[in-house]
Scaffold this motif. Structure first.
Motif, PDB file in Angstrom:
ATOM      1  N   GLN A  53       0.834  -1.207   0.000  1.00 52.17           N
ATOM      2  CA  GLN A  53       0.000   0.000   0.000  1.00 52.17           C
ATOM      3  C   GLN A  53       0.869   1.258   0.000  1.00 52.17           C
ATOM      4  N   ARG A  54       1.866   1.269   0.869  1.00 53.82           N
ATOM      5  CA  ARG A  54       2.739   2.437   0.989  1.00 53.82           C
ATOM      6  C   ARG A  54       3.513   2.663  -0.318  1.00 53.82           C
ATOM      7  N   THR A  55       4.063   1.597  -0.885  1.00 54.57           N
ATOM      8  CA  THR A  55       4.853   1.706  -2.123  1.00 54.57           C
ATOM      9  C   THR A  55       3.999   2.190  -3.287  1.00 54.57           C
ATOM     10  N   VAL A  56       2.815   1.607  -3.440  1.00 59.00           N
ATOM     11  CA  VAL A  56       1.931   1.981  -4.549  1.00 59.00           C
ATOM     12  C   VAL A  56       1.493   3.432  -4.402  1.00 59.00           C
ATOM     13  N   SER A  57       1.081   3.819  -3.205  1.00 61.78           N
ATOM     14  CA  SER A  57       0.617   5.190  -2.984  1.00 61.78           C
ATOM     15  C   SER A  57       1.711   6.204  -3.297  1.00 61.78           C
ATOM     16  N   GLN A  58       2.915   5.963  -2.765  1.00 58.17           N
ATOM     17  CA  GLN A  58       4.024   6.895  -2.998  1.00 58.17           C
ATOM     18  C   GLN A  58       4.388   6.971  -4.475  1.00 58.17           C
ATOM     19  N   GLN A  59       4.468   5.818  -5.131  1.00 53.25           N
ATOM     20  CA  GLN A  59       4.868   5.789  -6.538  1.00 53.25           C
ATOM     21  C   GLN A  59       3.850   6.497  -7.427  1.00 53.25           C
ATOM     22  N   ILE A  60       2.561   6.262  -7.199  1.00 53.77           N
ATOM     23  CA  ILE A  60       1.525   6.886  -8.027  1.00 53.77           C
ATOM     24  C   ILE A  60       1.517   8.392  -7.813  1.00 53.77           C
ATOM     25  N   GLU A  61       1.569   8.837  -6.563  1.00 50.03           N
ATOM     26  CA  GLU A  61       1.554  10.281  -6.295  1.00 50.03           C
ATOM     27  C   GLU A  61       2.789  10.958  -6.861  1.00 50.03           C
ATOM     28  N   GLU A  62       3.953  10.287  -6.751  1.00 49.77           N
ATOM     29  CA  GLU A  62       5.192  10.864  -7.268  1.00 49.77           C
ATOM     30  C   GLU A  62       5.193  10.930  -8.791  1.00 49.77           C
ATOM     31  N   ALA A  63       4.714   9.874  -9.441  1.00 56.79           N
ATOM     32  CA  ALA A  63       4.766   9.795 -10.904  1.00 56.79           C
ATOM     33  C   ALA A  63       3.701  10.657 -11.578  1.00 56.79           C
ATOM     34  N   THR A  64       2.504  10.737 -10.990  1.00 59.07           N
ATOM     35  CA  THR A  64       1.406  11.430 -11.671  1.00 59.07           C
ATOM     36  C   THR A  64       1.045  12.776 -11.051  1.00 59.07           C
ATOM     37  N   GLY A  65       1.371  12.964  -9.785  1.00 60.59           N
ATOM     38  CA  GLY A  65       0.965  14.191  -9.101  1.00 60.59           C
ATOM     39  C   GLY A  65      -0.488  14.166  -8.664  1.00 60.59           C
ATOM     40  N   ILE A  66      -1.135  13.021  -8.782  1.00 65.68           N
ATOM     41  CA  ILE A  66      -2.538  12.875  -8.408  1.00 65.68           C
ATOM     42  C   ILE A  66      -2.591  12.252  -7.016  1.00 65.68           C
ATOM     43  N   PRO A  67      -3.358  12.836  -6.097  1.00 66.26           N
ATOM     44  CA  PRO A  67      -3.427  12.251  -4.757  1.00 66.26           C
ATOM     45  C   PRO A  67      -4.116  10.884  -4.772  1.00 66.26           C
ATOM     46  N   VAL A  68      -3.593   9.988  -3.952  1.00 67.11           N
ATOM     47  CA  VAL A  68      -4.163   8.651  -3.813  1.00 67.11           C
ATOM     48  C   VAL A  68      -4.956   8.635  -2.519  1.00 67.11           C
ATOM     49  N   ALA A  69      -6.255   8.411  -2.632  1.00 69.03           N
ATOM     50  CA  ALA A  69      -7.120   8.401  -1.460  1.00 69.03           C
ATOM     51  C   ALA A  69      -7.026   7.078  -0.716  1.00 69.03           C
ATOM     52  N   GLU A  70      -6.894   5.985  -1.461  1.00 73.02           N
ATOM     53  CA  GLU A  70      -6.949   4.670  -0.832  1.00 73.02           C
ATOM     54  C   GLU A  70      -6.284   3.631  -1.721  1.00 73.02           C
ATOM     55  N   VAL A  71      -5.525   2.747  -1.079  1.00 74.24           N
ATOM     56  CA  VAL A  71      -4.979   1.584  -1.773  1.00 74.24           C
ATOM     57  C   VAL A  71      -5.468   0.364  -0.994  1.00 74.24           C
ATOM     58  N   SER A  72      -6.344  -0.401  -1.629  1.00 73.54           N
ATOM     59  CA  SER A  72      -6.862  -1.617  -1.007  1.00 73.54           C
ATOM     60  C   SER A  72      -6.112  -2.805  -1.589  1.00 73.54           C
ATOM     61  N   VAL A  73      -5.726  -3.718  -0.708  1.00 76.53           N
ATOM     62  CA  VAL A  73      -5.007  -4.908  -1.144  1.00 76.53           C
ATOM     63  C   VAL A  73      -5.871  -6.110  -0.835  1.00 76.53           C
ATOM     64  N   PHE A  74      -6.081  -6.922  -1.843  1.00 78.94           N
ATOM     65  CA  PHE A  74      -6.843  -8.164  -1.701  1.00 78.94           C
ATOM     66  C   PHE A  74      -5.900  -9.311  -2.009  1.00 78.94           C
ATOM     67  N   ILE A  75      -5.618 -10.105  -0.983  1.00 77.39           N
ATOM     68  CA  ILE A  75      -4.760 -11.263  -1.182  1.00 77.39           C
ATOM     69  C   ILE A  75      -5.669 -12.406  -1.617  1.00 77.39           C
ATOM     70  N   ALA A  76      -5.567 -12.784  -2.871  1.00 77.52           N
ATOM     71  CA  ALA A  76      -6.472 -13.770  -3.446  1.00 77.52           C
ATOM     72  C   ALA A  76      -6.129 -15.193  -3.024  1.00 77.52           C
ATOM     73  N   ASN A  77      -4.828 -15.474  -2.904  1.00 75.29           N
ATOM     74  CA  ASN A  77      -4.452 -16.831  -2.554  1.00 75.29           C
ATOM     75  C   ASN A  77      -2.959 -16.871  -2.283  1.00 75.29           C
ATOM     76  N   VAL A  78      -2.509 -18.019  -1.823  1.00 74.93           N
ATOM     77  CA  VAL A  78      -1.093 -18.261  -1.600  1.00 74.93           C
ATOM     78  C   VAL A  78      -0.637 -19.225  -2.685  1.00 74.93           C
ATOM     79  N   THR A  79       0.439 -18.858  -3.361  1.00 75.22           N
ATOM     80  CA  THR A  79       0.958 -19.746  -4.406  1.00 75.22           C
ATOM     81  C   THR A  79       1.821 -20.813  -3.760  1.00 75.22           C
ATOM     82  N   HIS A  80       1.834 -21.928  -4.372  1.00 72.33           N
ATOM     83  CA  HIS A  80       2.648 -23.039  -3.874  1.00 72.33           C
ATOM     84  C   HIS A  80       3.907 -23.109  -4.707  1.00 72.33           C
TER      85      HIS A  80
END
Length: 187
Positions: A150-177
């Motif tokens: 969440q922290r990495t995505v928010s910082q990268q998007i705001e830095e690259a685009t200049g658009i504020p990020v209100a929320e980054v939701s992470v959904f862990i779909a599964n664990v790979t084997h």
């Protein structure tokens, strides 16, 4: 301005077609007397040139509006891709939503332990709402991994685009084997 004109034309067109449909339904179900219908038809083709000219004019107008809507429906518009628009001192900046999704995927992939990623971006009043769907390897703590992502995505998007990020939701779909490898034993 053109969009407002097209909406007005669509409204008028819908009203005209609706009224014509109602008249056709009433006429077909016997709602008008035959003598009145014959009189109206004879007025259109007879001596009354004003009625005839107004019917021809209305028909031409409806035909032109129909052609306009046909052209709009067939024409491919290059600006139809969803984008985020910003105004600066030097002009307008348009960033496609797909670009922001790719930036989010690139940033999320930097998180160690993430395998398969998908991103979805939605533009809201408060800023961008980003949903990251991920598979993880299960080696580390999922809450820690998610917070880092969440922290990495928010910082990268705001830095690259200049658009504020209100929320980054992470959904862990599964664990790979991880594929297990067996060593053969030679005796």
């Amino acid at each position: 301005m053109i969009k407002i004109l097209d909406r007005l034309l669509l409204f008028l067109y819908s009203v005209a077609i609706g009224a014509a449909s109602i008249v056709a339904i009433i006429a077909a179900s016997g709602g008008f007397s035959q003598s009145w219908m014959k009189e109206v038809v004879s007025d259109f083709s007879g001596e009354v040139k004003i009625v005839q000219a107004s019917v021809i004019g209305a028909a031409i107008l409806i035909l032109l509006i129909s052609l306009r809507f046909f052209i709009l429906s067939v024409r491919r518009d290059g600006s139809s891709a969803p984008s985020i628009n910003q105004r600066t001192d030097h002009g307008d900046i348009r960033i496609s939503v797909e670009t922001v999704e790719n930036l989010a995927l690139k940033a999320a992939s930097r998180t160690r332990g993430v395998k398969d990623l998908r991103a979805r971006v939605r533009v809201a009043e408060s800023g961008l709402e980003i949903l990251i769907r991920a598979f993880v390897d299960g080696e580390g703590s999922i809450p820690t991994l998610s917070e880092e992502m969440q922290r990495t995505v928010s910082q990268q998007i705001e830095e690259a685009t200049g658009i504020p990020v209100a929320e980054v939701s992470v959904f862990i779909a599964n664990v790979t084997h991880a594929p297990t490898t067996f060593k053969s034993r030679v005796e």
